[in-house]
Design an enzyme around this catalytic site. Structure first.
Site, PDB file in Angstrom:
ATOM      1  N   ASP A  46       0.845  -1.204   0.000  1.00 56.20           N
ATOM      2  CA  ASP A  46       0.000   0.000   0.000  1.00 56.20           C
ATOM      3  C   ASP A  46       0.878   1.250   0.000  1.00 56.20           C
ATOM      4  O   ASP A  46       0.379   2.373  -0.093  1.00 56.20           O
ATOM      5  CB  ASP A  46      -1.016  -0.018   1.156  1.00 56.20           C
ATOM      6  CG  ASP A  46      -0.367  -0.141   2.523  1.00 56.20           C
ATOM      7  OD1 ASP A  46       0.876  -0.226   2.597  1.00 56.20           O
ATOM      8  OD2 ASP A  46      -1.115  -0.161   3.524  1.00 56.20           O
ATOM      9  N   ASP A  85      -1.123  -5.973  -0.516  1.00 51.77           N
ATOM     10  CA  ASP A  85      -1.554  -5.432   0.779  1.00 51.77           C
ATOM     11  C   ASP A  85      -3.058  -5.238   0.811  1.00 51.77           C
ATOM     12  O   ASP A  85      -3.646  -4.749  -0.162  1.00 51.77           O
ATOM     13  CB  ASP A  85      -0.904  -4.056   0.999  1.00 51.77           C
ATOM     14  CG  ASP A  85       0.361  -4.132   1.819  1.00 51.77           C
ATOM     15  OD1 ASP A  85       0.562  -5.133   2.523  1.00 51.77           O
ATOM     16  OD2 ASP A  85       1.159  -3.178   1.749  1.00 51.77           O
ATOM     17  N   GLU A 117      -1.657  -5.731   8.390  1.00 54.47           N
ATOM     18  CA  GLU A 117      -0.853  -5.184   9.477  1.00 54.47           C
ATOM     19  C   GLU A 117      -1.536  -5.417  10.823  1.00 54.47           C
ATOM     20  O   GLU A 117      -2.743  -5.196  10.937  1.00 54.47           O
ATOM     21  CB  GLU A 117      -0.667  -3.666   9.281  1.00 54.47           C
ATOM     22  CG  GLU A 117       0.138  -3.312   8.047  1.00 54.47           C
ATOM     23  CD  GLU A 117       0.337  -1.807   7.874  1.00 54.47           C
ATOM     24  OE1 GLU A 117      -0.037  -1.022   8.779  1.00 54.47           O
ATOM     25  OE2 GLU A 117       0.868  -1.418   6.820  1.00 54.47           O
ATOM     26  N   GLU A 184       8.936  -4.658  10.485  1.00 53.15           N
ATOM     27  CA  GLU A 184       9.410  -3.346  10.003  1.00 53.15           C
ATOM     28  C   GLU A 184       9.903  -2.497  11.167  1.00 53.15           C
ATOM     29  O   GLU A 184       9.198  -2.326  12.178  1.00 53.15           O
ATOM     30  CB  GLU A 184       8.266  -2.628   9.258  1.00 53.15           C
ATOM     31  CG  GLU A 184       8.682  -1.249   8.753  1.00 53.15           C
ATOM     32  CD  GLU A 184       7.731  -0.626   7.733  1.00 53.15           C
ATOM     33  OE1 GLU A 184       6.772  -1.291   7.304  1.00 53.15           O
ATOM     34  OE2 GLU A 184       7.971   0.535   7.361  1.00 53.15           O
TER      35      GLU A 184
END
Ligand code: KIV
Length: 277
Positions: A46, A85, A117, A184
């Site tokens: 994204d 995503d 996420e 991340e």
């Protein structure tokens, strides 16, 4: 072409300690270059909200935009596994909506997996999507869709409570059925600990060298993104500079009438030409 990378390939690579390569791509031409280079996984991130659409966060990108770009990427990816995503608010409202949107990605594109996420709060959604037969990649640490809640793009897990939650979340997402996990902006020792504690592969971005693989945003590593890049990015080439030089040369040649040259032009017979006057 060697055979298509699948979830089984990624699981096997983790088992054998073979490092996994992943890059983002958002269109056919870039996907083809990435695929031809032998990169294992292509993420239609994204982050296309930033790199392709010029937004300053990933929040505005829509399902339709993700599908549009993912379709193009799939046409260029013969060997690499394509992961798309799920964008902000396409899976947070309810499990059902998450399933429907994950299903849309697999039905309307040729992507093989979706990425979500979050940790414990999305575990049931991950389970439901996996149970529907859709492979899931998790994403923990700095989760850009929660940028406002995190108070900016910051390293996650430097203090004990956040580090402990990350370790728990990683185990929860693995248990929920994800086959792979992006980490991340996580301190190197913590990413190492998480990687060693999981059976599924971790793919790091700003998470040090001990993950089972690495991912970068392609515009960052090629020096294409006009805004500043994070510390963890290595710029392998400065395409912005090279493109700028090429475009300036084009402008010079057009204005000096040295482009197009004879080799770029089409002729016609004198006989036909005469009849036109
Ligand atoms: O959207 C994206 O590009 C990502 C990577 C940073 C992993 O999620």
């Amino acid at each position: 072409m060697s055979s298509k990378v699948t979830t089984a390939t990624i699981r096997q690579m983790k088992k054998e300690g073979q490092l996994i390569t992943m890059l983002t791509a958002y269109d056919y031409s870039m996907a083809k270059i990435v695929d031809d280079a032998g990169i294992d996984m292509i993420l239609v991130g994204d982050s296309l909200a930033n790199t392709m659409l010029g937004y300053d966060s990933t929040l505005p990108v829509t399902m339709d935009e993700m599908i549009h770009h993912t379709k193009a990427v799939c046409r260029g990816a013969e060997r690499a596994m394509v992961v798309a995503d799920l964008p902000f608010m396409s899976y947070q409202v309810s499990r059902k909506e998450g399933m429907r949107n994950a299903g849309r990605i697999l039905k309307e594109t040729s992507a093989q997996a979706v990425k979500l996420e979050g940790g414990q709060e999305i575990a049931k959604t991950v389970r439901a999507i996996v149970d529907a037969g859709i492979p899931v990649v998790g994403h923990l640490g700095l989760t850009p869709q929660s940028v406002h809640q995190m108070g900016g793009y910051k390293v996650q897990g430097k203090d004990e409570s956040v580090a402990k939650k990350l370790i728990e979340d990683a185990k929860t997402i693995e248990k929920a059925g994800a086959f792979c996990l992006v980490l991340e902006c996580v301190p190197t020792p913590l990413a190492k600990m998480i990687t060693e504690s999981l059976q599924i592969a971790t793919i790091g971005i700003g998470a040090g060298p001990h993950c089972d693989g690495q991912v970068l945003v392609i515009h960052d590593m090629l020096g294409l993104y006009p805004r500043s890049s994070p510390k963890f990015v290595k710029k392998y080439v400065n395409l912005h500079e090279q493109m700028d030089a090429a475009l300036k040369q084009y402008k010079e040649e057009v204005t000096a009438r040295t482009f197009p040259g004879p080799e770029h032009c089409f002729g016609m017979s004198e006989e036909v030409l005469k009849k036109l006057y």
